[in-house]
Write a protein that holds these residues in place. Sequence first.
Motif, PDB file in Angstrom:
ATOM      1  N   THR A 201       0.827  -1.038   0.085  1.00 36.38           N
ATOM      2  CA  THR A 201      -0.053   0.095  -0.117  1.00 36.38           C
ATOM      3  C   THR A 201       0.968   1.155  -0.081  1.00 36.38           C
ATOM      4  O   THR A 201       1.857   1.359   0.722  1.00 36.38           O
ATOM      5  CB  THR A 201      -0.945   0.155   1.139  1.00 36.38           C
ATOM      6  OG1 THR A 201      -1.827  -1.125   1.067  1.00 36.38           O
ATOM      7  CG2 THR A 201      -1.714   0.936   0.994  1.00 36.38           C
TER       8      THR A 201
ATOM      9  N   THR B   9      -9.782   9.245  -0.940  1.00 34.48           N
ATOM     10  CA  THR B   9     -10.576   7.990  -0.771  1.00 34.48           C
ATOM     11  C   THR B   9     -10.010   6.845  -1.675  1.00 34.48           C
ATOM     12  O   THR B   9      -9.860   5.676  -1.381  1.00 34.48           O
ATOM     13  CB  THR B   9     -12.055   8.464  -0.895  1.00 34.48           C
ATOM     14  OG1 THR B   9     -12.645   9.157   0.001  1.00 34.48           O
ATOM     15  CG2 THR B   9     -13.139   6.944  -0.582  1.00 34.48           C
TER      16      THR B   9
ATOM     17  N   ASP C  82      -6.384   5.693  -0.854  1.00 37.88           N
ATOM     18  CA  ASP C  82      -6.218   4.690   0.165  1.00 37.88           C
ATOM     19  C   ASP C  82      -6.834   3.378  -0.105  1.00 37.88           C
ATOM     20  O   ASP C  82      -6.511   2.434   0.725  1.00 37.88           O
ATOM     21  CB  ASP C  82      -7.181   5.456   1.333  1.00 37.88           C
ATOM     22  CG  ASP C  82      -6.554   6.724   1.892  1.00 37.88           C
ATOM     23  OD1 ASP C  82      -5.460   6.983   1.817  1.00 37.88           O
ATOM     24  OD2 ASP C  82      -7.363   7.427   2.630  1.00 37.88           O
ATOM     25  N   GLN C  83      -7.139   3.104  -1.071  1.00 40.83           N
ATOM     26  CA  GLN C  83      -7.644   1.848  -1.493  1.00 40.83           C
ATOM     27  C   GLN C  83      -6.658   0.929  -2.421  1.00 40.83           C
ATOM     28  O   GLN C  83      -6.720  -0.222  -2.991  1.00 40.83           O
ATOM     29  CB  GLN C  83      -9.120   1.605  -1.870  1.00 40.83           C
ATOM     30  CG  GLN C  83      -9.923   2.039  -0.689  1.00 40.83           C
ATOM     31  CD  GLN C  83     -11.374   1.977  -1.246  1.00 40.83           C
ATOM     32  OE1 GLN C  83     -12.061   0.909  -1.388  1.00 40.83           O
ATOM     33  NE2 GLN C  83     -11.858   3.300  -1.485  1.00 40.83           N
TER      34      GLN C  83
ATOM     35  N   SER D 148      -2.926  -0.186  -4.208  1.00 37.11           N
ATOM     36  CA  SER D 148      -1.680  -0.794  -3.696  1.00 37.11           C
ATOM     37  C   SER D 148      -0.858  -0.419  -5.100  1.00 37.11           C
ATOM     38  O   SER D 148      -1.135   0.032  -6.103  1.00 37.11           O
ATOM     39  CB  SER D 148      -1.717  -2.387  -3.837  1.00 37.11           C
ATOM     40  OG  SER D 148      -2.495  -2.641  -2.672  1.00 37.11           O
TER      41      SER D 148
ATOM     42  N   ARG E 128      -7.725  -7.039 -11.047  1.00 38.47           N
ATOM     43  CA  ARG E 128      -7.334  -6.004 -10.741  1.00 38.47           C
ATOM     44  C   ARG E 128      -7.383  -5.035 -11.847  1.00 38.47           C
ATOM     45  O   ARG E 128      -7.325  -5.397 -12.882  1.00 38.47           O
ATOM     46  CB  ARG E 128      -6.132  -5.933 -10.017  1.00 38.47           C
ATOM     47  CG  ARG E 128      -5.766  -6.858  -8.641  1.00 38.47           C
ATOM     48  CD  ARG E 128      -4.489  -6.750  -8.118  1.00 38.47           C
ATOM     49  NE  ARG E 128      -4.506  -5.474  -7.379  1.00 38.47           N
ATOM     50  CZ  ARG E 128      -4.790  -5.259  -6.091  1.00 38.47           C
ATOM     51  NH1 ARG E 128      -5.490  -6.254  -5.555  1.00 38.47           N
ATOM     52  NH2 ARG E 128      -4.710  -4.004  -5.502  1.00 38.47           N
TER      53      ARG E 128
ATOM     54  N   TRP F 233      -6.107  -1.690  -7.996  1.00 33.05           N
ATOM     55  CA  TRP F 233      -7.230  -1.809  -7.111  1.00 33.05           C
ATOM     56  C   TRP F 233      -7.793  -3.174  -7.434  1.00 33.05           C
ATOM     57  O   TRP F 233      -7.734  -3.547  -8.667  1.00 33.05           O
ATOM     58  CB  TRP F 233      -8.179  -0.667  -7.255  1.00 33.05           C
ATOM     59  CG  TRP F 233      -7.661   0.835  -6.898  1.00 33.05           C
ATOM     60  CD1 TRP F 233      -7.847   1.468  -5.834  1.00 33.05           C
ATOM     61  CD2 TRP F 233      -7.054   1.568  -7.925  1.00 33.05           C
ATOM     62  NE1 TRP F 233      -7.345   2.662  -5.969  1.00 33.05           N
ATOM     63  CE2 TRP F 233      -6.863   2.990  -7.158  1.00 33.05           C
ATOM     64  CE3 TRP F 233      -6.610   1.440  -9.120  1.00 33.05           C
ATOM     65  CZ2 TRP F 233      -6.109   3.647  -7.618  1.00 33.05           C
ATOM     66  CZ3 TRP F 233      -5.804   2.755  -9.774  1.00 33.05           C
ATOM     67  CH2 TRP F 233      -5.827   3.651  -8.908  1.00 33.05           C
TER      68      TRP F 233
ATOM     69  N   LEU G 120     -13.770  -3.071  -6.976  1.00 35.07           N
ATOM     70  CA  LEU G 120     -14.086  -1.343  -6.631  1.00 35.07           C
ATOM     71  C   LEU G 120     -14.353  -0.557  -7.887  1.00 35.07           C
ATOM     72  O   LEU G 120     -14.909   0.617  -7.628  1.00 35.07           O
ATOM     73  CB  LEU G 120     -12.676  -0.912  -5.806  1.00 35.07           C
ATOM     74  CG  LEU G 120     -12.413  -1.498  -4.560  1.00 35.07           C
ATOM     75  CD1 LEU G 120     -11.010  -1.001  -4.293  1.00 35.07           C
ATOM     76  CD2 LEU G 120     -13.383  -1.009  -3.601  1.00 35.07           C
TER      77      LEU G 120
END
Length: 238
Positions: free
Chosen positions: A9, A34, A37-38, A40, A59, A117, A121
């Motif tokens: 992360t 936001t 923060d999710q 990598s 992903r 991600w 998502l």
Amino acid sequence: MDAFPSRKTLPRLDESLLSHLPPFSRLEKRQIRTILDQASSRRYDAGIAIFEEGHPADRFYMLLDGYVRVVRITPTGEQVTALHIPPGQLMGIARAIGRDTYPATAMTASESLALSWPMHLWDSFVAEFDGFATESYKTLGQRLGEVQNKIVEMATQQVEQRVANALLRLVNQTGRRVENGIEIDFPITRQDLSELTATTLHTVSRLLSGWERQGLVESRRKRIVVRDPHALVVLSQK
């Protein structure tokens, strides 16, 4: 796939660094935060498959640094480079075109850094952030338009025109000014160029050698400098 250490992360990447990029350009900083923060991050050496054609699309990615070749495999097993992706663009967004597997392989053309991600998502980002959806689908549309233009070129243009157009596109996307012209800013071989233009290595080598003698380009190991872009424009329109 490549055997790399597990993804990490990002340690609070500053959202202002990404606010100019298409998926984020219409978002507020708190919304970008936001999303980040999710995410990598992962660094890839040159020549590594970030994801592969036909594999489950688990992903999606944003290329932060480096360049990526989008590669397809034909039914006869030939490798075809469909396009190049420069920094600041999303890739691997299979969900956006209704797929659950990747439609192509993303191969790094140089050392690269990408965010990623989980694919699930994608739907929530599109639903929650209008600007993310609008700009992402705009980029997707531009990319599909580029592929369609290539199809038209292959159907209607001579090889010399196709190679000239391919060099001009790469210069426009990734070119950097050097002393003797504009250099394509990632390693590219004559084989890469032949795949990109659906022609043979022999033909590309013959054309580049002829253009070098005329002073239009310089070609050395994995590097191409366009010395006379205007001349290539003329060749592309013959």
